[in-house]
Design an enzyme around this catalytic site. Structure first.
Site, PDB file in Angstrom:
ATOM      1  N   LYS A 192      24.076  37.909  62.953  1.00 16.82           N
ATOM      2  CA  LYS A 192      22.797  38.610  63.010  1.00 16.82           C
ATOM      3  C   LYS A 192      23.021  40.120  63.088  1.00 16.82           C
ATOM      4  O   LYS A 192      22.348  40.899  62.408  1.00 16.82           O
ATOM      5  CB  LYS A 192      21.991  38.124  64.223  1.00 16.82           C
TER       6      LYS A 192
ATOM      7  N   LYS B 237      17.273  47.840  69.545  1.00 19.41           N
ATOM      8  CA  LYS B 237      18.051  46.964  70.433  1.00 19.41           C
ATOM      9  C   LYS B 237      19.214  46.343  69.678  1.00 19.41           C
ATOM     10  O   LYS B 237      20.353  46.352  70.156  1.00 19.41           O
ATOM     11  CB  LYS B 237      17.152  45.867  71.005  1.00 19.41           C
TER      12      LYS B 237
END
Length: 171
Positions: free
Chosen positions: A52, A120
């Site tokens: 990811k 983030k």
């Protein structure tokens, strides 16, 4: 971890990136199949997260390139919609250009993926890379651009808001 944004979540077409043992992945497969279409076992525990983050690194560079190209085209007096249309099927084509380019042109900054969540993820990728002394200079630059946008109050907007970092202020 998943990719596919809000549309993928609503339509059950997410790409799911899994880390863990073969047995655990097999046992959970019915749950994954209910949420997504593209289900990938990436390796042992943690590899789904690393995949990811690799995805987010690629998106950061691509999204920055799309933003810069559209800003450049506007500065040159070109129709940015034409630029997208003509270039999306060639070597410069990407999902970011095809999906977010038109939103940039339309000044539609509604979130498909929030800036705050992208920040983030980019920070996580940088933290992981620094453990191995890997230098990700493009990611560092794009992160700083998004952090500046967040400081200006755009953290709840979509990642296509990045175009405004490159455009001159409106008069």
């Amino acid at each position: 971890p998943v990719t596919g944004g809000d549309v993928g979540a609503r339509e059950g077409t997410l790409t799911i990136l899994i880390g863990g043992s073969e047995a655990d992945v097999h046992a959970a497969m019915p749950l994954f199949a209910a949420m997504g279409e593209h289900i990938h076992h990436c390796g042992p525990a943690g590899c789904g997260q690393h995949m990811k983050l690799a995805n987010q690194i690629m998106i950061a560079g691509t999204l920055s390139g799309v933003s810069e190209a559209i800003a450049y085209a506007k500065q040159q007096g070109m129709d940015p919609s034409m630029v997208i249309s003509y270039l999306k099927d060639g070597a410069a084509g990407s999902r970011q250009l095809e999906l977010l380019g038109p939103k940039m042109v339309a000044e539609d900054y509604a979130p498909g993926f929030f800036i705050k969540h992208f920040i983030k993820d980019m920070r996580l990728a940088l933290e992981e890379s620094q453990k191995e002394h890997l230098r990700l200079q493009i990611l560092e630059a794009v992160l700083s651009h998004f952090e500046e946008l967040a400081q200006e109050g755009y953290d709840e907007m979509g990642t296509q808001q990045l175009i405004t970092f490159y455009l001159p202020p409106k008069k």
